[in-house]
Scaffold this motif. Structure first.
Motif, PDB file in Angstrom:
ATOM      1  N   MET A  11      38.407 -21.139  48.303  1.00  0.00           N
ATOM      2  CA  MET A  11      39.421 -22.185  48.530  1.00  0.00           C
ATOM      3  C   MET A  11      39.013 -23.473  47.817  1.00  0.00           C
ATOM      4  O   MET A  11      39.829 -24.133  47.167  1.00  0.00           O
ATOM      5  CB  MET A  11      39.608 -22.461  50.033  1.00  0.00           C
ATOM      6  CG  MET A  11      40.479 -21.440  50.746  1.00  0.00           C
ATOM      7  SD  MET A  11      42.210 -21.423  50.170  1.00  0.00           S
ATOM      8  CE  MET A  11      42.835 -22.882  50.968  1.00  0.00           C
ATOM      9  N   ALA A  12      37.725 -23.821  47.947  1.00  0.00           N
ATOM     10  CA  ALA A  12      37.217 -25.037  47.299  1.00  0.00           C
ATOM     11  C   ALA A  12      37.348 -24.918  45.779  1.00  0.00           C
ATOM     12  O   ALA A  12      37.792 -25.848  45.106  1.00  0.00           O
ATOM     13  CB  ALA A  12      35.763 -25.264  47.696  1.00  0.00           C
ATOM     14  N   TYR A  14      39.399 -22.996  44.174  1.00  0.00           N
ATOM     15  CA  TYR A  14      40.839 -23.022  43.867  1.00  0.00           C
ATOM     16  C   TYR A  14      41.343 -24.463  43.803  1.00  0.00           C
ATOM     17  O   TYR A  14      42.050 -24.841  42.867  1.00  0.00           O
ATOM     18  CB  TYR A  14      41.612 -22.238  44.931  1.00  0.00           C
ATOM     19  CG  TYR A  14      43.113 -22.382  44.781  1.00  0.00           C
ATOM     20  CD1 TYR A  14      43.814 -21.673  43.809  1.00  0.00           C
ATOM     21  CD2 TYR A  14      43.824 -23.263  45.599  1.00  0.00           C
ATOM     22  CE1 TYR A  14      45.184 -21.820  43.661  1.00  0.00           C
ATOM     23  CE2 TYR A  14      45.195 -23.416  45.460  1.00  0.00           C
ATOM     24  CZ  TYR A  14      45.877 -22.700  44.498  1.00  0.00           C
ATOM     25  OH  TYR A  14      47.233 -22.859  44.349  1.00  0.00           O
ATOM     26  N   HIS A  15      40.986 -25.284  44.808  1.00  0.00           N
ATOM     27  CA  HIS A  15      41.436 -26.683  44.836  1.00  0.00           C
ATOM     28  C   HIS A  15      40.917 -27.466  43.639  1.00  0.00           C
ATOM     29  O   HIS A  15      41.670 -28.224  43.011  1.00  0.00           O
ATOM     30  CB  HIS A  15      41.016 -27.358  46.151  1.00  0.00           C
ATOM     31  CG  HIS A  15      41.932 -27.033  47.281  1.00  0.00           C
ATOM     32  ND1 HIS A  15      43.254 -27.387  47.287  1.00  0.00           N
ATOM     33  CD2 HIS A  15      41.705 -26.352  48.450  1.00  0.00           C
ATOM     34  CE1 HIS A  15      43.818 -26.954  48.414  1.00  0.00           C
ATOM     35  NE2 HIS A  15      42.902 -26.313  49.131  1.00  0.00           N
ATOM     36  N   VAL A  16      39.633 -27.304  43.322  1.00  0.00           N
ATOM     37  CA  VAL A  16      39.033 -28.030  42.194  1.00  0.00           C
ATOM     38  C   VAL A  16      39.720 -27.631  40.898  1.00  0.00           C
ATOM     39  O   VAL A  16      40.149 -28.488  40.121  1.00  0.00           O
ATOM     40  CB  VAL A  16      37.511 -27.789  42.112  1.00  0.00           C
ATOM     41  CG1 VAL A  16      36.951 -28.331  40.802  1.00  0.00           C
ATOM     42  CG2 VAL A  16      36.810 -28.414  43.307  1.00  0.00           C
ATOM     43  N   SER A  18      42.675 -26.040  40.410  1.00  0.00           N
ATOM     44  CA  SER A  18      44.108 -26.343  40.352  1.00  0.00           C
ATOM     45  C   SER A  18      44.344 -27.847  40.199  1.00  0.00           C
ATOM     46  O   SER A  18      45.248 -28.265  39.473  1.00  0.00           O
ATOM     47  CB  SER A  18      44.832 -25.795  41.589  1.00  0.00           C
ATOM     48  OG  SER A  18      44.356 -26.407  42.759  1.00  0.00           O
ATOM     49  N   MET A  19      43.532 -28.689  40.883  1.00  0.00           N
ATOM     50  CA  MET A  19      43.667 -30.146  40.769  1.00  0.00           C
ATOM     51  C   MET A  19      43.346 -30.587  39.339  1.00  0.00           C
ATOM     52  O   MET A  19      44.062 -31.398  38.744  1.00  0.00           O
ATOM     53  CB  MET A  19      42.740 -30.868  41.758  1.00  0.00           C
ATOM     54  CG  MET A  19      43.249 -30.862  43.186  1.00  0.00           C
ATOM     55  SD  MET A  19      44.781 -31.824  43.437  1.00  0.00           S
ATOM     56  CE  MET A  19      44.126 -33.485  43.445  1.00  0.00           C
ATOM     57  N   TYR A  22      46.099 -29.459  37.095  1.00  0.00           N
ATOM     58  CA  TYR A  22      47.261 -30.299  37.336  1.00  0.00           C
ATOM     59  C   TYR A  22      47.118 -31.635  36.598  1.00  0.00           C
ATOM     60  O   TYR A  22      48.039 -32.084  35.920  1.00  0.00           O
ATOM     61  CB  TYR A  22      47.452 -30.536  38.838  1.00  0.00           C
ATOM     62  CG  TYR A  22      48.523 -31.550  39.140  1.00  0.00           C
ATOM     63  CD1 TYR A  22      49.871 -31.195  39.079  1.00  0.00           C
ATOM     64  CD2 TYR A  22      48.189 -32.865  39.455  1.00  0.00           C
ATOM     65  CE1 TYR A  22      50.860 -32.138  39.341  1.00  0.00           C
ATOM     66  CE2 TYR A  22      49.165 -33.798  39.713  1.00  0.00           C
ATOM     67  CZ  TYR A  22      50.501 -33.447  39.655  1.00  0.00           C
ATOM     68  OH  TYR A  22      51.476 -34.381  39.903  1.00  0.00           O
TER      69      TYR A  22
END
Length: 105
Positions: A11-12, A14-16, A18-19, A22
């Motif tokens: 999850m971490a 993925y967030h890093v 994807s951010m 983005y």
């Protein structure tokens, strides 16, 4: 590694990722769109303003120059023609009248 730890790490990650993706994509898109918009708008504005300015200035200049030229040329022509006509007519009249009077005597 337990399943819960794998879930947290993924999850971490993925967030890093994807951010970061983005930000990169949105920044790149922003720069491309804003640059393109800037070029289109500034070029269009430049053409409209420069064309309008050209027409106003050239028309005004044309009117001022042509009017001034007209006045100078027409006044000069008038003076030259009227003076020349006056001299020719008065000299011819003088000679004709003087000769007629002289012959009559």
């Amino acid at each position: 590694m337990r399943a819960s730890e794998v879930a947290v790490v993924s999850m971490a990650t993925y967030h890093v990722v994807s951010m970061a993706t983005y930000h990169v994509v949105s920044m790149a898109t922003y720069h491309v769109v804003s640059m393109a918009t800037y070029h289109v708008v500034s070029k269009a504005t430049y053409h409209v303003v420069s064309t309008a300015t050209y027409h106003v200035v050239s028309k005004a200049t044309y009117h001022v120059v042509s009017m001034a030229t007209y006045h100078v040329v027409s006044k000069a022509t008038y003076h030259v023609v009227s003076k020349a006509t006056y001299h020719v007519v008065s000299t011819a009249t003088y000679h004709v009248v003087y000769r007629e009077v002289w012959i009559a005597r």
